[in-house]
Each structure stands twice: as C-alpha cells, then as structure tokens.
Design a protein around this motif. Structure first.
Motif, PDB file in Angstrom:
ATOM      1  N   GLY A 222       0.822  -1.219   0.000  1.00  8.65           N
ATOM      2  CA  GLY A 222       0.000   0.000   0.000  1.00  8.65           C
ATOM      3  C   GLY A 222       0.848   1.258   0.000  1.00  8.65           C
ATOM      4  O   GLY A 222       0.541   2.231  -0.701  1.00  8.65           O
ATOM      5  N   GLY A 223       1.932   1.239   0.772  1.00  9.28           N
ATOM      6  CA  GLY A 223       2.830   2.395   0.803  1.00  9.28           C
ATOM      7  C   GLY A 223       3.498   2.631  -0.532  1.00  9.28           C
ATOM      8  O   GLY A 223       3.642   3.775  -0.973  1.00  9.28           O
ATOM      9  N   SER A 224       3.887   1.545  -1.197  1.00  9.65           N
ATOM     10  CA  SER A 224       4.496   1.686  -2.523  1.00  9.65           C
ATOM     11  C   SER A 224       3.506   2.270  -3.520  1.00  9.65           C
ATOM     12  O   SER A 224       3.861   3.130  -4.335  1.00  9.65           O
ATOM     13  N   ALA A 225       2.258   1.802  -3.450  1.00  9.69           N
ATOM     14  CA  ALA A 225       1.225   2.319  -4.356  1.00  9.69           C
ATOM     15  C   ALA A 225       0.983   3.809  -4.105  1.00  9.69           C
ATOM     16  O   ALA A 225       0.867   4.593  -5.063  1.00  9.69           O
ATOM     17  N   LEU A 226       0.903   4.215  -2.830  1.00 11.92           N
ATOM     18  CA  LEU A 226       0.715   5.638  -2.524  1.00 11.92           C
ATOM     19  C   LEU A 226       1.900   6.465  -2.990  1.00 11.92           C
ATOM     20  O   LEU A 226       1.733   7.556  -3.554  1.00 11.92           O
ATOM     21  N   PHE A 227       3.112   5.956  -2.756  1.00 11.89           N
ATOM     22  CA  PHE A 227       4.315   6.671  -3.172  1.00 11.89           C
ATOM     23  C   PHE A 227       4.338   6.867  -4.685  1.00 11.89           C
ATOM     24  O   PHE A 227       4.578   7.973  -5.181  1.00 11.89           O
ATOM     25  N   LEU A 228       4.077   5.803  -5.431  1.00 13.72           N
ATOM     26  CA  LEU A 228       4.102   5.903  -6.892  1.00 13.72           C
ATOM     27  C   LEU A 228       2.977   6.786  -7.431  1.00 13.72           C
ATOM     28  O   LEU A 228       3.173   7.531  -8.400  1.00 13.72           O
ATOM     29  N   THR A 229       1.804   6.724  -6.790  1.00  9.97           N
ATOM     30  CA  THR A 229       0.701   7.592  -7.195  1.00  9.97           C
ATOM     31  C   THR A 229       1.064   9.052  -6.975  1.00  9.97           C
ATOM     32  O   THR A 229       0.804   9.910  -7.827  1.00  9.97           O
TER      33      THR A 229
END
Length: 120
Positions: free
Chosen positions: A27-34
């Motif tokens: 989830g953190g990776s997805a938020l970071f990339l978004t």
C-alpha cells in the motif's frame, strides 16, 4: 508473569506480522508511486504557480510522505516476524551418540546434529 507462547502461537503471530508488513509495504508503494505520478511537472516552489497546481503538488507530496512512512513502518514488522518464526520453529544443535567400530569394538562417538522440532 505471562507464560511464553507455544511454537504454534509464535508461528501464527509471525504469519500475521508478515501479512500486515506486506500490506503496509504494498500500500505504501502504491501511494508513493501515485504521488510521484500526479506531481505537476512544471510546478515551481520558488516562484509559485497557480493555486490548482499548488494544491495538486501538496496532495502529491502528502501521498509520497504517507507512502514512504508506510513502507518504512513495514520493516520492523518483517524483523519481528522473522524473530517469532525462529522462536516457533525450535531449531537447535545437539550432540548425538553414534556407534562406531574402533579397534574391533563398538564405541559411542558424539556427532554434532541439527534438531528441528515442528509442532503439528
């Protein structure tokens, strides 16, 4: 005083910690990339731009920070999961006596052995 957990309880706790760790990391990776993808390319902090771009930049920065914190907070969970997994597996070294022939007679000789105890 609390009694220590059983091997199966340690393994269950380890599985839960790994699951939560992967959720936080993913989830953190997805938020970071978004956040990185939505950051305005022509935004200038120094000279300022339109309020819409400033709002978009602030939102993107917030997503990047929350994503980074989430990924970083997953690391201690993975470490704790590994420690609990080791406690649950019960892996140890011990000396086993093995009969061997020496000078035409049997002699028990100690041999180092790896013991793995898994509770079913």
């Amino acid at each position: 005083k609390n009694s220590p957990l059983t091997a199966s309880e340690y393994l269950h706790k380890s599985r839960n910690q790994k699951t939560i760790g992967w959720i936080l990391a993913g989830g953190g990776s997805a938020l970071f990339l978004t956040g990185c993808a939505m950051y305005p390319k022509d935004f200038d902090w120094l000279f300022g731009t339109t309020p819409e771009k400033e709002g978009q930049a602030n939102t993107a920065t917030g997503l990047i920070l929350i994503g980074s914190a989430s990924v970083l907070s997953s690391i201690p969970l993975f470490i704790a999961a590994k420690k609990n997994e080791r406690r649950g597996i019960n892996l140890s070294f011990k000396n086993e006596s093995v009969p061997q022939i020496q000078n035409s007679s049997f002699v028990n000789t100690p041999v180092p052995a790896l013991s793995l105890k898994i509770s079913l």
